[in-house]
Design an enzyme around this catalytic site. Structure first.
Site, short mmCIF file in Angstrom:
data_model
loop_
_atom_site.label_atom_id
_atom_site.label_comp_id
_atom_site.label_asym_id
_atom_site.label_seq_id
_atom_site.Cartn_x
_atom_site.Cartn_y
_atom_site.Cartn_z
N ASP A 1 19.29 35.38 94.31
CA ASP A 1 18.16 35.40 95.25
C ASP A 1 18.39 36.52 96.27
OD1 ASP A 1 16.03 34.31 97.13
OD2 ASP A 1 16.06 32.76 95.60
N SER B 1 9.56 28.37 93.77
CA SER B 1 10.92 28.66 94.25
C SER B 1 11.58 27.42 94.83
CB SER B 1 10.87 29.73 95.34
OG SER B 1 10.78 31.02 94.81
N HIS C 1 14.68 33.57 102.05
CA HIS C 1 14.32 32.86 100.82
C HIS C 1 15.54 32.27 100.13
CE1 HIS C 1 12.98 32.53 96.56
NE2 HIS C 1 11.81 32.24 97.10
#
Length: 700
Positions: free
Chosen positions: A201, A389, A234
């Site tokens: 990520d 996600s 994220h």
């Protein structure tokens, strides 16, 4: 489809996701530049493009438009990594030197990989010399910002005892029980201790309290160093869902950050592949149970799919996000990889998230709307994000729990997927995307962490997976007399995008059609589902015409569709053997008036009569005809669980029957509430919460 319609694909996405997937047209790929021995030789190449380095932490290479990053594989050739690089350099220097630069090399088990800048001619020459060449596409973090909310962590959670968490994030609450409503508990018999979770990520904030003492070594393929610090948020959020102390599923697993996406949440397939190769090397070294979590995706890419399959073949489960376009997950990578565990997203009310990709490439679904977890801005900062996600690390965390059970650490990815499928809650997700007897769709499986204290998976006798109950359905018995269902479709200017199916549960496909509609004779009693689809995803109203559709049963309209249904919607109705009550001489009405809060898309409602669905709606409200006597039930839900008042706006709603007030709500109904009433309806007293009618003005 006309060229004019295609141009619309370039417009910004109405969902306002953090990032938008694009394919080969993306012109700002991120690259990492390494010093290599042929740099000096290329200084004298004719018309050689120039490049410049951008900010440290997210460097990129700006080159002439004729040059782009490519992935070169040597599948079927028994060559070393060094030999592969030498072959690429010598071939391209000789035949296509105008922009050939080798950026990096790494070794997958089945093939060495060379990442290089190539012109179109250079790529063709490499292919002619037996190399497998594919452009390195852009990949993105798959998070939507439509439900971002920042919250004070003190408002949540306490770990009451080992194996039980009080007031957990709703995603944790949902995966330990098969049916709603949520019970404000997260129960777990194992913690993931001894299992490694590799999060590919944007990196993680290793100092965050969620990961205290459980951060393993990582790697940064954006900056090419060993410090995968998160400058986006994220990756930290996803890691927190998988292994966080408070926000996470597997609270004692070890997390490893593999940074393959930069500060903007973007990266390349080449970096993702390099990250996967590094993970395989790490797992081979420590030989302990591991799982990969990848909340990222982009255009279809064979090289990336092959890399995922190689990791799975080495014995490591790989969990990937289905994607956020509301399209078929089989169109994107790595979601389409046949060996990955591909995850779609659901809401609090067990409906599929509007943005979630779907289809046969999806393996199961997990919570993905308004999920609470850590972010990168501090050691104790949190936020709510939405996206496939967020669904993905829920699954990775449950796999870590399963692999931490004594005796399970050596189970293969195929065995892990079988366990996930067998223990998932079945037939609890509500959406036409779940498929029907007429169409294969997304498996109706919702993630569960169903492991007994002794390590055995839950069995059917302990916690049976429920099926949807339809109270008045009578199976496949014949009606007293056949009925005629007229399916009328008024299309927009693109009728070729429309398709529909009519099914009789549990397994009969009754009819299929398109924009021309149909007249269908139905002779069996039971539960029917009508699914209508739009392949472009904009329904049949209102961007390209004022389309709509009607379902008319024996000249009575049972559903009127506005056409604003995006990729599709589902209508359910029941036909009984017993005679329907006679229609009233004159139809009455139910007026549903809703003033939403700042998050109107969280609101849904439905109206039933004697257990049969009459109609459904959303925050826009509706005027519903009441043409039959019976007991009616109005049910309103909020997918976030906070009603429509008061933290995020002063919402409310009212119900009026034949103009008379039936119910007045201040919007504080949490996940939902149900209002029952008979029809015909006679008001005896003013309902609670409704304002007194103002006296008439005196006439002077």
């Amino acid at each position: 489809m006309s060229l004019g319609r295609c141009v619309l694909l370039l417009l910004p996405c109405a969902w306002c996701f953090f990032t938008t997937w694009i394919g080969k047209a993306h012109a700002n790929h991120e690259f990492h530049v390494t010093v290599n021995p042929i740099e000096a030789l290329l200084e004298h190449a004719i018309d050689r493009p120039t490049f410049q380095r951008e900010k440290v932490g997210e460097r990129s290479l700006n080159r002439a438009s004729s040059c782009s990053e490519h992935i070169i594989r040597f599948t079927g050739h028994n060559v070393t990594e060094a030999r592969a690089r030498e072959t690429v350099e010598s071939t391209l220097l000789q035949y296509a030197p105008e922009c050939a630069i080798v950026i990096k090399t790494f070794a997958m088990k089945t093939s060495p990989v060379v990442v290089a800048q190539l012109s179109k001619e250079g790529a063709e020459i490499a292919q002619q010399n037996g190399m497998v060449v594919e452009e390195s596409l852009a990949v993105f973090a798959l998070t939507g910002s439509d439900a971002q909310r920042f919250r004070d962590p003190s408002a949540f959670f306490s770990l009451e005892a080992q194996g039980q968490q009080v007031s957990p994030p709703w995603g944790l609450d949902r995966i330990d029980q098969r049916q709603l409503p949520l019970n404000e508990l997260y129960r777990f018999n194992f913690t993931g201790e001894g299992v490694h979770v590799y999060v590919l990520d944007t990196g993680i904030n290793a100092e965050h309290v969620e990961f205290s003492g459980r951060v393993g070594n990582g790697r940064d393929f954006v900056d090419d160093d060993d410090d995968p610090e998160d400058c986006n948020g994220h990756g930290t959020h996803c890691a927190g869902i998988a292994v966080g102390e408070v926000a996470g599923v597997a609270k004692r697993a070890t997390v490893h950050a593999v940074r393959v996406l930069g500060c903007t949440g973007a990266g390349t397939t080449a970096n993702v592949m390099a990250g996967l190769a590094w993970v395989m090397d790490q797992v081979s070294s420590h030989a302990e149970p591991s799982v990969v979590s990848m909340s990222l995706g982009g255009g279809a890419n064979t090289a990336l799919d092959a890399a995922v399959e190689e990791v799975v073949a080495s014995g490591i489960p790989v969990v990937v996000a289905a994607g956020n376009e509301g399209q078929d997950a089989c169109n994107v990578s790595p979601a389409r990889s046949p060996l990955s565990i591909t995850v779609a997203a659901t809401r609090r009310d067990d409906r599929v998230a509007d943005f979630s990709n779907h289809g046969s490439c999806v393996n199961l679904s997990a919570p993905g709307v308004g999920v609470y977890s850590a972010i990168h801005t501090g050691v104790d900062t949190y936020a709510d994000y939405s996206g496939t996600s967020m669904a993905t690390p829920h699954v990775a965390g449950v796999i870590a729990l399963y692999l931490s059970v004594p005796g399970h650490g050596r189970e293969s990815p195929a065995e892990v997927l079988t366990w996930l499928s067998q223990t998932a809650a079945q037939e609890v997700i509500h959406s036409q995307l779940m498929g029907s007897p007429c169409r294969s769709g997304t498996p109706n499986l919702l993630l569960q962490n169903c492991i007994n204290a002794d390590g055995r998976p839950c069995t059917a006798s302990q916690e049976a997976a429920p099926t949807l109950q339809h109270p008045t359905a009578t199976g496949s018995a014949l009606l007293d007399e056949c009925k005629t269902l007229h399916i009328h479709v008024e299309p927009d200017r693109f009728p070729e995008e429309i398709s529909w199916e009519l099914s009789l549960l549990p397994d009969q496909c009754v009819a299929k059609g398109g924009a021309s509609g149909a007249v269908v004779e139905v002779c069996s009693a039971g539960q029917y589902i009508f699914d209508i689809h739009d392949s472009y995803g904009d329904g049949i109203c209102c961007n390209h015409g004022e389309g709509y559709y009607l379902l008319v049963l024996d000249e009575e309209i049972i559903y009127e569709g506005t056409g604003e249904y995006g990729f599709g919607e589902r209508v359910e109705f029941v036909l009984n053997q017993t005679a329907e009550p006679p229609p009233l001489a004159q139809c009455g009405s139910l007026e549903v008036s809703i003033t939403p809060d700042d998050f109107p898309l969280e609101v849904q409602w439905q109206l039933e009569r004697d257990g049969e669905l009459v109609t459904t709606g959303d925050y826009k409200g509706m005027l519903v005809d009441l043409c039959q006597e019976g007991e009616y039930r109005f049910n309103i839900t909020d997918s976030w669980g906070d009603g429509i008042c008061c933290e995020h706006g002063k919402g409310s709603y009212t119900l009026r029957v034949d103009g008379e007030l039936l119910h007045c709500s201040d919007g504080q109904f949490g996940s939902g509430e149900t209002i029952s009433f008979p029809y015909p309806y006679t008001q005896s007293v003013l309902p609670p919460g409704c304002p007194e009618a103002e006296p008439p003005l005196d006439v002077l």
